[in-house]
Structure formats: C-alpha cells, structure tokens
Design an enzyme around this catalytic site. Structure first.
Site, PDB file in Angstrom:
ATOM      1  CD  GLU A 142      -2.911   1.132   2.341  1.00  0.00           C
ATOM      2  OE1 GLU A 142      -4.087   1.484   2.172  1.00  0.00           O
ATOM      3  OE2 GLU A 142      -2.453   0.808   3.454  1.00  0.00           O
ATOM      4  CB  ALA A 297       0.007  -2.487  11.734  1.00  0.00           C
ATOM      5  CG  MET A 298      -0.263  -3.386   4.923  1.00  0.00           C
ATOM      6  SD  MET A 298      -1.240  -1.953   4.401  1.00  0.00           S
ATOM      7  CE  MET A 298      -2.277  -2.735   3.158  1.00  0.00           C
ATOM      8  CG  ASN A 300      -0.464  -7.017   3.906  1.00  0.00           C
ATOM      9  OD1 ASN A 300      -0.472  -6.204   2.990  1.00  0.00           O
ATOM     10  ND2 ASN A 300       0.479  -7.053   4.838  1.00  0.00           N
ATOM     11  CD  GLU A 333      -3.688  -2.402  10.642  1.00  0.00           C
ATOM     12  OE1 GLU A 333      -4.195  -2.578   9.513  1.00  0.00           O
ATOM     13  OE2 GLU A 333      -3.193  -1.311  10.996  1.00  0.00           O
ATOM     14  CG  HIS A 336      -8.204  -2.059   7.550  1.00  0.00           C
ATOM     15  ND1 HIS A 336      -8.901  -1.121   6.816  1.00  0.00           N
ATOM     16  CD2 HIS A 336      -7.254  -1.368   8.234  1.00  0.00           C
ATOM     17  CE1 HIS A 336      -8.391   0.078   7.044  1.00  0.00           C
ATOM     18  NE2 HIS A 336      -7.402  -0.042   7.907  1.00  0.00           N
ATOM     19  CD  GLU A 355      -6.533   3.242   6.645  1.00  0.00           C
ATOM     20  OE1 GLU A 355      -6.767   2.922   7.824  1.00  0.00           O
ATOM     21  OE2 GLU A 355      -5.852   2.536   5.881  1.00  0.00           O
TER      22      GLU A 355
END
Length: 895
Positions: A142, A297-298, A300, A333, A336, A355
């Site tokens: 991202e 953090a992400m 995925n 996360e 998401h 977000e």
C-alpha cells in the site's frame, strides 16, 4: 518553493481499460543470502476492447519478454519486449496482431529484483542472532508498490484472484495471504515447470504453494520468507460456526513478546463478524512482526504485518501505553478484513472509506472487548482533537480529495483520512444512533462484497437503515475543507447560533468561509432533578438559527463531544461553565469536560477568547479525578510551554502552574504501580510525573535520577517501572553526564522491549552537553533504523537546546535523507517533526528560503501545514503574551 502540481487529468495516471486482470499465478523465489528475488507471473485477462498493446504497472524490476496466449487460438504464442515508462511506473508490451474484444488471454512475464531496505514493495528486514546480522523478507504494497514486486495491474478497483507459489531455501518459513496447500523439497521430476524458470534451483530449495485468494486488490497481496517462529490460537466465529486458526509470526528473539497481540486478535475477530453480519471469508488470519516497517501496521488480507512497537510487549515489563497500542493496532487491522478488504475504495480519493473504520476498530469494538481503556472518551484526544488541529489550517484538505498520481496518494495518509474521517463517522453514529449506524455499515458491506465503492455507497447503506437522507446531510463533511466553529449568543428566549469556518488564526473570511455544514448541535440542558438532558434533534443547517432555551440554567452544545466542531460561548456563560465543571457532581460528563478544555485552548490560539479564560477553566478543574481530562490538560499545557519556550518569564510561570496542578497527584499516588491497579490511576500517575519533570520540579527530578542511579549501580531494572521508562531515561540524560548518557545508549542498543528502545532514543536527544548531542546526531544519521530516524528528530525538536540545531542538521543532510526515504511516507514526517518547534518570523523566512528550490512534490502538503503552524504560533505569541503573563502573575500572587 518548487513543487510539482499536475494539471493533467486523473485518467492520465490510470491504466488503460482495454484489458482487465481476473487471476494471477504468481511464482516468487527468495534468496536471503544474495538478497534478491525473481519469478514469473501469469495473468488471466478479459479483453474488453480490441488492442495490440498491453500496459501494466512495473517499477524497479528487471523484466523478461512477455508471452501472450490468446484464448482459443491455435497459433503460436506471441512475444514482446518490455517498453518502460519510469515516470508513471508502467511497462508496455506491443504485439503484431490485435487481441479481439470480448475474448480472453493470458500474459506471462518473468521478473527479478533486489531485496533492499526500502520498507516498500518486497524488501528485507534484519535482526541480530549470535552477533551476526541476518535477514528475512516481507511485503508492503500500500499504496502503489505491488508493482515493484511483480508486474501487475496495481489499482484497487482491478480486483483479481491470486495463486501464490514461493520458492525458498528449505530451512526458511513461507507465509502469504492464504493457507499452504503443499510444501515440498524441490525435485526436478515434480517441479519441471519451475526448473525452466529457475535453472539453478536444486534440492536445497523448497516449493510452497498457497490456496487461491478471493477477489482482492493488488495492494493487499502479501508474502514473506525467513526464519520465523510462531504462536498459535483460534477463534470460534458466531455466524459461520467455523474455528479460524490464528498465528503470529516473529523471529526467535521476539516471539516471546507476541502472545498479547495474538490474544487481542482472538478476542476481537468474532466481534467483527457479529457486528458486520458478514462472515469472515478467509480460512486463517496471521500476523507478522517486522523489525523494519514504514507504517505502524498493514491490513494485508489474512496476513497482517506491523512494526515491533505496534505488536509486541513483554507482559512482565509492559507499560499500559504499550498494551493500549497493541490493542488499538490489532483491532484496527482486523476491522480492515471487512472494511477495506472485502469492500474496497474505488480509488485513493476515497481512502477514508478504508481508514475511517478506525471508529469500529478503535472505539466500538475496542469498547466492547476492552472497556477499561474508555476508548470512546480517549478518541477525543487521540483522534478528534488531532484532526481538528490539522483541519484548522488554511493548507488543510477535504477528507475526500483527488489523488491522481503516486505523489498525491502518498500524502493523504494523514490525520484527515484517518482521524477526521473517523470523527465525522462517530458524529453521524451519535446523531442517528449506534445501532442504526452499524446496521447501515452492514448493509453497505453486503451490497458491495468483493467490490469497490465510493462515498455515496456508504451513505446509501446508512440512509436505508435510518430512513434519513444521509447523502445530503454528510456531503459537505467529506467533500469540503475545514470544519465550523459555533458562536453562541444568548437571546431573550433562547440562543442564537452561527457557524463559520474555524482557522487556528481566527474565523475564515470570504471564499474560505462559504461552506454551510449540517451540524448536529446535541444541546445539553439540566432538568428540575439536576439530571442532564440532551436534545439530539437540533441541527444547524444554515448560517444562523435561533433555538428556544432557558439560559438561566446551565447548558452546553456538543454533548458528549461527538461533533466535529468547536463551540464559542460568551464570556459570561463560559464563567458559568467553569463553575459547573468545578462541582463534584457536574452535569458535564468526562467527554464534555475534555471537549471544553480542548475548545478553550484552540479558541484562545485563534484569538476568539482570551488565553486567560482558558487557563481559568483549567484552574477550575483542580479537583478533577478522571485521567483522560488530565491527559487533555497535560497535552494542552505542554503545547503552551512549547509556544513560549523562548520567553523565560512566561515559561517559568507556566511551569509553576503545571507543577501546582500535577504535583499533588505525584504526592498522593507515589511512584509504584500495583499489579491490580485501575488503568486510569496508573496513567494519571505517569502523566503527573511527566508533567512535573517537564516543569522542572526538583523533588520529581531527584526521585527519577535516584532510580536510574540505583539501576546503574545494581543493574536491577525493577526500580524503573515500565510506565516511567521514558521519564526516568530523560531525567537521567538531562540532569546527568556521560555515564548516564552511555547507560541509556546501552539500553537503546540492547533494549528489552520496543517501548524501552523508543524511550531511549528520545532520551538520547535530551542532553544539554553538545558533545553528547553530536553523538546522538551521528546515531540518527548512521546508526538508526530507517523507521526510527523520526524518533531522534522528535527528541531533538523537543529539546530547547536543539530546536533550531535539528533544523540545521536536517538541512545539512537533506539530500541524504531525501534519497534514503524517497520511496516511503517518511519524508513528510521528517519535515513536519524537524520544524515543529519553531515560532518566529525568522524561522518562517529561513524555512521558506530553504525549500524554495527543492522538489517538494512528495511532501508539499506536510510542508505547507508546517509553515501554517509556525505562522499560528507567531500570531499566538503576539496576541496572547501580555494576557497570559498577567493571568499567571495574578495566579502566583493569589489574586
């Protein structure tokens, strides 16, 4: 100053629409010894329009010839050499014959790249084992970096399925979005197809195949390879009844600190399935902890990644702030996995649709799972006030903002896309009711499963659940810049309220003050029994309106501080409010008291009320017992001290005022942290000690210094409570010498926890000895991990001795920093942090002069906001110095 602002239509930056990917077969080989990767990708395509040319995204990769297999064709496959467009990060393949519309094809391309330390694309991270540096690899795609790992259609709306195969050394671990279907040692007989791609592969390698993903955007693809270990748990899901396996991966030296994050994930995952009324669609959910990570953090899909400070803690040495951080990050996360991953924004203009979910992750679900942290109340400090601070600048931007190219996309990962977006959703939830709001979100998700959305899709779902026209109600909140201040004037029969755009330097005028927002006023009054009553139907949808109200009794707008606006009362009513907040059984809830303090300080900065009135309100709160109210007061007083840092008389008086507020808590609560203590008490103790240290209270300095001296003498770190690490390290460096500095540096080099490492970094920048500071500058430049440089600059910017030195340091090494961080979000943060302490016209002029000839296209938003901040501090000093000095002198003299 130079910047690159494109006048080119947004479509110029989007890929052609003549073909659409439907499925990727991705094979990646990782060599952690050579720090390289290579592989092949075969993409199934729907040909939408006749074309001879196929255009994909690619960046920083060596590509081979492309081979295309037209569906149903009996002829030989077609090949083409790559033609690169470095500027737009694309590659084109042109063929001698056209592919007809409404047909299918497959394109295969070989690729190779380096595992750099860029923290973007497919990159390397490092760790120490037995005195040696070792590496592992992971992805961070991202917003636009999948293209630097494999050629692809790297746009969120071009969803496809992915089948990932990883080839790696046999003694390493491979993980990706989906579970492993098979893992075998390489065999020429069993893997003949791979031998053609990797001629030099042998039995030292293994082949790991993963299940095919659902439809997903390219930026959510993830894979990693390294010597990982894991902890395992599971979660029983309420809708499907399935048991979802959960793992958290880290290197051997860190895995013992990962249990708490795993426990958080197990606790919150089922709650999201229940609230969203949509089954979690994947067979597992992993988390990978990384030493080197650009963001926090992400999300995925199926493989969350994040930095150590966001995901690790040692339960025996964990401070409360670290625990809250892990809870917030994991919960955010996991949210998401639905809000962003199943249903994804159509383009980066709508980033906030992903977000803004932090309302769910950090308030609604966290409030259910961890009510002791009071996340709805803390949201006011963590997000609402932060968003309003940024949005009060002329250089702000709307929540929904055009992002045509990569440079603009990278700049909108800010407090407006995150905190303001969540704040307007929180305001809407309070207005329509949380149950109807969540039902609307569920309807939105169900209507767009595995698809892409725009703003009105979310509003349509909430409109359906509420029966209200949410689209027109909310339009200006996301599409217009700024937010309003409500001016309240008492009339014979009630109150007249007026809205204007609020700026940190005053009311906006002319074209900057044209927006009319639909504002839920949430008017709080008190009934005959002294109970609070809130009118949630009152809405200001015009420039001015009058509302009936008994003004002889206490009242307050924005009950619960859910609204994204400030409220300006007349002085007489503000005095009544100050008297009410001082009462033991005040009609104002904790959120109201927090909002009143934040509004008063912001309004004083904008010269709409006197700063002395704001300080009077704070002074009235001396008997306040709630930590979060004191946390807000603490932050605001620290900001004032930072504005008047060069005025010794005002700064000294402010320090005395701060000490008078916080020292009683230190004396009452002491320095120890009982294990069973209420979190609010623990946090209040920490904040009080930190404020007294900042205000140079000698008794607190002596205590903190003494504890560090004892640690140096005995090596026993139990004398340093985890919650006081930051304060004790700072006190040791500020008031100590080389021995103390070296002891903190030793902690930095071999920190037992991520929190202690960050605390040590900041402390190393607090010295008053220039020789030691030079050592810290050298560490920041050459010794710090890329992700940690900003902590050093933050430390220097908060040290009065180095507020301007750090600017010189940054400017001297600007080219080095730019090259080092050009592919990450970091450059913006470095600029904002470096210049955050400045407050004079000369500072402003010098800053403008330095950036005049720089290409600021990657961070021009942050730069403009930093310049606005300096202008606001200059104005604050000019209009409020005399007022604050008189009030503080009168307070000191007991008048």
């Amino acid at each position: 100053m130079s910047t690159v602002v494109s006048e080119t239509p947004a479509s110029k930056f989007r890929l052609p629409t003549d073909v659409k990917p439907t499925h990727y077969d991705l094979i990646v080989r990782t060599d952690l010894e050579k720090l390289t990767f290579d592989g092949s990708v075969t993409v199934s395509l729907d040909v939408k329009e006749e074309t001879k040319t196929i255009v994909m995204n690619s960046s920083k990769l060596k590509l081979g010839k492309a081979t295309v297999y037209p569906a149903g064709s009996q002829s030989d496959p077609l090949t083409s050499d790559p033609s690169f467009d470095e500027k737009d990060k694309r590659v084109s393949f042109s063929f001698p014959t056209a592919f007809p519309a409404d047909t299918k094809a497959k394109i295969s391309v070989g690729f190779a790249g380096e595992l750099t330390g860029s923290m973007t694309g497919y990159y390397r991270s490092s760790f120490e084992e037995e005195g040696k540096t070792k590496y592992y690899s992971l992805t961070q795609f991202e917003a636009t970096d999948a293209r630097s790992a494999f050629p692809c259609w790297d746009e969120p709306a071009l969803k496809a399925t992915y089948s990932v195969t990883m080839v790696s050394k046999a003694d390493t671990v491979n993980i990706s979005n989906m579970p492993i279907t098979s893992e075998t040692v390489f065999s020429p007989n069993d893997h003949a197809d791979l031998k053609t791609i990797f001629p030099d592969v042998n039995e030292d390698w293994k082949v790991t195949k993963f299940e095919t993903t659902p439809l997903m955007s390219s930026y959510l693809v993830a894979f990693a390879n390294g010597p990982f270990e894991y902890l395992e748990s599971s979660a029983k899901m309420p809708l499907s009844g399935r048991t979802i396996p959960l793992r958290i991966y880290a290197t051997k030296d860190l895995i013992h600190q990962a249990q708490f994050a795993l426990d958080v994930k197990a606790k919150v995952l089922p709650l999201y399935e229940q609230v969203f009324e949509v089954e979690y669609p994947l067979p597992k959910l992993d988390t990978l902890v990384a030493n080197d990570f650009d963001a926090g953090a992400m999300e995925n899909w199926g493989l969350i990644t994040g930095r150590t400070s966001a995901l690790l803690l040692d339960p025996k040495k964990a401070d409360l702030a670290a625990k809250k951080r892990v809870v917030v990050v994991q919960s955010h996360e996991v949210a998401h996995m639905w809000f962003g991953n199943i249903t994804t924004m159509e383009w980066w203009d709508y980033l906030y649709l992903n977000e803004g979910e932090l309302l769910m992750g950090e308030v609604i679900i966290e409030g259910t799972a961890y009510p002791e942290f009071k996340p709805n109340s803390e949201f006011i400090t963590l997000h609402l006030n932060r968003a309003l601070a940024l949005d009060s600048k002329l250089s702000s931007h709307p929540i929904e903002i055009a992002c045509p190219n990569a440079e603009s996309i990278g700049q909108i990962f800010d407090s407006l896309s995150y905190s303001k977006a969540a704040s307007v959703l929180r305001m809407l939830s309070a207005y329509v009711g949380e149950d109807k709001f969540l039902k609307g979100v569920s309807l939105y998700l169900k209507a767009h499963l595995y698809a892409n959305t725009v703003t009105n899709d979310l509003w349509a779902g909430i409109s359906e659940s509420t029966g209200l026209d949410i689209i027109s109600f909310m339009d200006n909140w996301v599409k217009k810049i700024g937010f309003p201040v409500i001016t309240v004037t008492e009339t014979p029969g009630g109150i007249k309220v007026r809205q204007d755009r609020f700026l940190e330097t005053g009311l906006a005028e002319g074209k900057d003050n044209e927006t009319i927002w639909n504002i839920p006023l949430s008017i709080l009054t008190v009934d005959a029994n002294g109970k609070s009553v809130v009118d949630r139907t009152a809405v200001l949808d015009a420039r001015e309106k009058t509302f009936k109200l008994d003004t002889s009794k206490i009242y307050k707008l924005n009950a619960g501080t859910n609204g994204v606006y400030r409220v300006l009362y007349e002085d007489a009513h503000l005095s009544k409010i100050a008297a009410e907040v001082a009462r033991p059984n005040s009609a104002f809830a904790i959120e109201d008291r927090m909002g009143l303090v934040n509004d008063a300080l912001a309004l004083s900065k904008a010269a709409l009320i006197k700063l002395s009135n704001a300080l009077t309100l704070i002074d009235a709160l001396r008997n306040e017992q709630e930590y979060l109210v004191w946390d807000g007061i603490s932050g605001n007083l620290s900001s004032l001290a930072a504005v008047w840092w060069e005025d010794e008389s005002i700064r000294g008086l402010l320090d005395a005022f701060r000490t008078s507020l916080f020292l009683p808590f230190v004396k009452k609560l002491g320095y120890e942290y009982p294990a069973s203590e209420n979190p609010d008490i623990s946090q209040l103790r920490t904040r009080a000690i930190e404020q007294c240290l900042a205000a140079k209270e000698q008794s607190v300095i002596d205590e903190l210094k003494g504890r560090f001296a004892q640690y140096m003498k005995t090596g026993d770190d139990t004398v340093i409570p985890a919650d006081l690490q930051g304060a004790i390290y700072r006190a040791a460096v500020i008031y100590g010498g080389k021995d103390e500095y070296n002891a903190v540096k030793a902690i930095y080099n071999k920190a037992p926890t991520p929190t202690s490492r960050i605390s040590a970094m900041i402390a190393l920048c607090q010295s008053k000895d220039h020789t030691l500071l030079e050592e810290s500058y050298e560490i920041a430049l050459k010794g710090a991990r890329d992700q940690d440089v900003v902590y050093f600059l933050s430390g220097f910017a908060s040290n009065d001795l180095t507020k301007r030195e750090v600017v010189t340091f940054f400017q001297k090494h600007y080219e080095e920093f730019y090259k080092r961080f050009e592919s990450t979000f970091m450059m913006r943060y470095l600029v904002e942090t470096t210049y955050s302490g400045l407050s004079t016209q000369k500072d402003l002029d010098d800053m403008n002069a330095f950036f005049k000839d720089k290409d600021t296209s990657k961070y021009h938003m942050g730069l403009a906001q930093s310049l606005d901040s300096i202008r606001a501090r200059i104005a604050y000093i000019e209009h409020s110095s005399q007022d604050v000095r008189y009030w503080l002198e009168a307070w000191k003299n007991g008048n």
